[in-house]
Design an enzyme around this catalytic site. Structure first.
Site, PDB file in Angstrom:
ATOM      1  N   HIS A  50       6.717   2.453   6.372  1.00 52.65           N
ATOM      2  CA  HIS A  50       7.083   1.102   6.802  1.00 52.65           C
ATOM      3  C   HIS A  50       6.326   0.748   8.074  1.00 52.65           C
ATOM      4  O   HIS A  50       6.127   1.599   8.929  1.00 52.65           O
ATOM      5  CB  HIS A  50       8.590   1.002   7.103  1.00 52.65           C
TER       6      HIS A  50
ATOM      7  N   TRP B 245       0.880  -1.188   0.000  1.00 52.60           N
ATOM      8  CA  TRP B 245       0.000   0.000   0.000  1.00 52.60           C
ATOM      9  C   TRP B 245       0.907   1.226   0.000  1.00 52.60           C
ATOM     10  O   TRP B 245       1.269   1.759   1.049  1.00 52.60           O
ATOM     11  CB  TRP B 245      -0.950  -0.004   1.214  1.00 52.60           C
TER      12      TRP B 245
ATOM     13  N   HIS C 257      10.641   4.450  -6.224  1.00 52.99           N
ATOM     14  CA  HIS C 257      10.385   3.394  -7.210  1.00 52.99           C
ATOM     15  C   HIS C 257       9.162   3.567  -8.094  1.00 52.99           C
ATOM     16  O   HIS C 257       8.853   2.682  -8.873  1.00 52.99           O
ATOM     17  CB  HIS C 257      10.175   2.061  -6.491  1.00 52.99           C
TER      18      HIS C 257
HETATM   19  O1  CDP Z   1      13.694  -2.149  -1.065  1.00 49.66           O
HETATM   20  P1  CDP Z   1      12.530  -1.257  -1.321  1.00 49.66           P
HETATM   21  O2  CDP Z   1      12.843   0.198  -1.131  1.00 49.66           O
HETATM   22  O3  CDP Z   1      11.920  -1.577  -2.639  1.00 49.66           O
HETATM   23  O4  CDP Z   1      11.378  -1.663  -0.299  1.00 49.66           O
HETATM   24  P2  CDP Z   1      10.861  -1.365   1.182  1.00 49.66           P
HETATM   25  O5  CDP Z   1      10.563   0.066   1.391  1.00 49.66           O
HETATM   26  O6  CDP Z   1      11.694  -2.058   2.191  1.00 49.66           O
HETATM   27  O7  CDP Z   1       9.463  -2.164   1.091  1.00 49.66           O
HETATM   28  C1  CDP Z   1       9.387  -3.469   0.600  1.00 49.66           C
HETATM   29  C2  CDP Z   1       8.339  -3.531  -0.489  1.00 49.66           C
HETATM   30  O8  CDP Z   1       7.037  -3.318   0.050  1.00 49.66           O
HETATM   31  C3  CDP Z   1       8.507  -2.457  -1.553  1.00 49.66           C
HETATM   32  O9  CDP Z   1       9.465  -2.832  -2.485  1.00 49.66           O
HETATM   33  C4  CDP Z   1       7.091  -2.321  -2.110  1.00 49.66           C
HETATM   34  O10 CDP Z   1       6.846  -3.307  -3.084  1.00 49.66           O
HETATM   35  C5  CDP Z   1       6.222  -2.598  -0.881  1.00 49.66           C
HETATM   36  N1  CDP Z   1       5.783  -1.353  -0.211  1.00 49.66           N
HETATM   37  C6  CDP Z   1       4.505  -0.842  -0.477  1.00 49.66           C
HETATM   38  O11 CDP Z   1       3.779  -1.383  -1.314  1.00 49.66           O
HETATM   39  N2  CDP Z   1       4.070   0.268   0.188  1.00 49.66           N
HETATM   40  C7  CDP Z   1       4.848   0.878   1.086  1.00 49.66           C
HETATM   41  N3  CDP Z   1       4.367   1.931   1.753  1.00 49.66           N
HETATM   42  C8  CDP Z   1       6.160   0.392   1.344  1.00 49.66           C
HETATM   43  C9  CDP Z   1       6.599  -0.724   0.675  1.00 49.66           C
END
Ligand code: CDP
Length: 300
Positions: free
Chosen positions: A261, A244, A274
């Site tokens: 997070h 989300w 991203h």
């Molecule tokens: O490594 P990365 O920065 O991609 O990821 P993260 O912030 O550690 O979060 C893991 C994954 O959860 C992300 O790659 C997103 O696919 C998903 N995510 C999301 O959908 N919504 C958020 N608010 C945070 C993460």
């Protein structure tokens, strides 16, 4: 006759045609992925002796140059990565939307659980579960949580924290040469029985990145989106939790704030790199097509 009619509608109406093509392109099955990326793609998830013999080379993801597999490096690798086809997989994203979801039990019922960026397990067991089969570790965490493992004490803390994970701890170490050096240093002091620290195979990540580029997605995949894609290549059912990427969410009665997070509060947390909103729209389409199941809100 029916097909002729569809053809004539398509040629007359380009928007119908475009929608149909888009739907076909985005529809992602295990068989489709294997046909396009090769059936060996599932065994390339991390670097092994089998997929990286002595003298072979591995590219860096964000840097030019190649890493040549020496006999010392080869000896440090696991023999092979052979995964059976999995029945049910959970991919746990890190969104704060997971808090108060009570989804932990549901998540852990899967045969295989993907987790992202070494999110801490025990304090969030009720909402996020504790089972871990494959947990990503972005080497930037060395800097953020372990002072670059410059001192023996921080290396020790890293090793002790990692004991909470099972299965594979999957380091995205081939982003560049200095990152790989840092990972190799960490692995040399890594001797725990709970999991195996493996190196993400750069070709695997690149293959999935290109897979989505061919479908019009431009930016590098986030960890969660990449893991969801990998799950589609090896699991009969892919369940997504904690996806989300928006600062507010809604229930039947009201809207509320969502942290970026679920396990930490970050500064400027919603400046995410991203384009997760585009990824989320793709995942929603896959959900509507019955290819993945997104779980948002409370689990029963
Ligand atoms: O490594 P990365 O920065 O991609 O990821 P993260 O912030 O550690 O979060 C893991 C994954 O959860 C992300 O790659 C997103 O696919 C998903 N995510 C999301 O959908 N919504 C958020 N608010 C945070 C993460």
């Amino acid at each position: 006759m029916a097909e002729e009619r569809i053809d004539s509608i398509n040629t007359r109406n380009t928007s119908v045609q475009a929608t149909a093509t888009y739907q076909r392109n985005i529809f992602t099955t295990r068989e489709g992925i294997h046909q396009e990326l090769g059936s060996n793609i599932t065994n390339l998830l991390f670097v092994t002796q089998e997929n990286s013999p002595i003298g072979s080379t591995l590219p860096f993801v964000y840097e030019k140059g190649l890493w040549k597999v020496s006999s010392k490096f080869y000896k440090s690798l696991p023999k092979k990565a052979t995964f059976d086809r999995l029945t049910r997989c959970s991919v746990v994203g890190n969104s704060g939307s997971l808090l108060h979801s009570n989804c932990g039990k549901h998540i852990d019922e899967a045969d295989f659980v993907y987790r992202c960026n070494a999110a801490p397990l025990k304090p969030f067991a009720a909402d996020a579960g504790t089972k871990s089969s494959l947990t990503s570790f972005n080497p930037s965490i060395f800097g953020k949580r372990y002072k670059g493992i410059a001192k023996q004490s921080s290396l020790k803390k890293f090793v002790s924290d990692m004991q909470q994970y099972h299965g594979y701890l999957w380091g995205a170490c081939f982003s560049g040469r200095s990152t790989l050096d840092l990972c190799m240093k960490a692995i040399s002091g890594y001797n725990i029985k709970e999991n195996v620290f493996v190196l993400a195979h750069p070709y695997h990540y690149k293959s999935f990145h290109d897979y989505w580029i061919r479908r019009g997605k431009k930016k590098l995949p986030s960890t969660g989106f990449y893991y969801a894609s990998d799950a589609l290549s090896r699991c009969n059912e892919t369940h997504l939790y904690g996806f989300w990427p928006f600062p507010r969410a809604f229930d039947d009665i009201s809207s509320y704030n969502v942290s970026y997070h679920y396990f930490e509060k970050l500064e400027n947390e919603w400046k995410e790199p991203h384009a997760m909103n585009i990824e989320f729209s793709i995942l929603v389409q896959l959900h509507l097509l019955g290819v993945v199941k997104i779980h948002n809100g409370k689990c029963e």
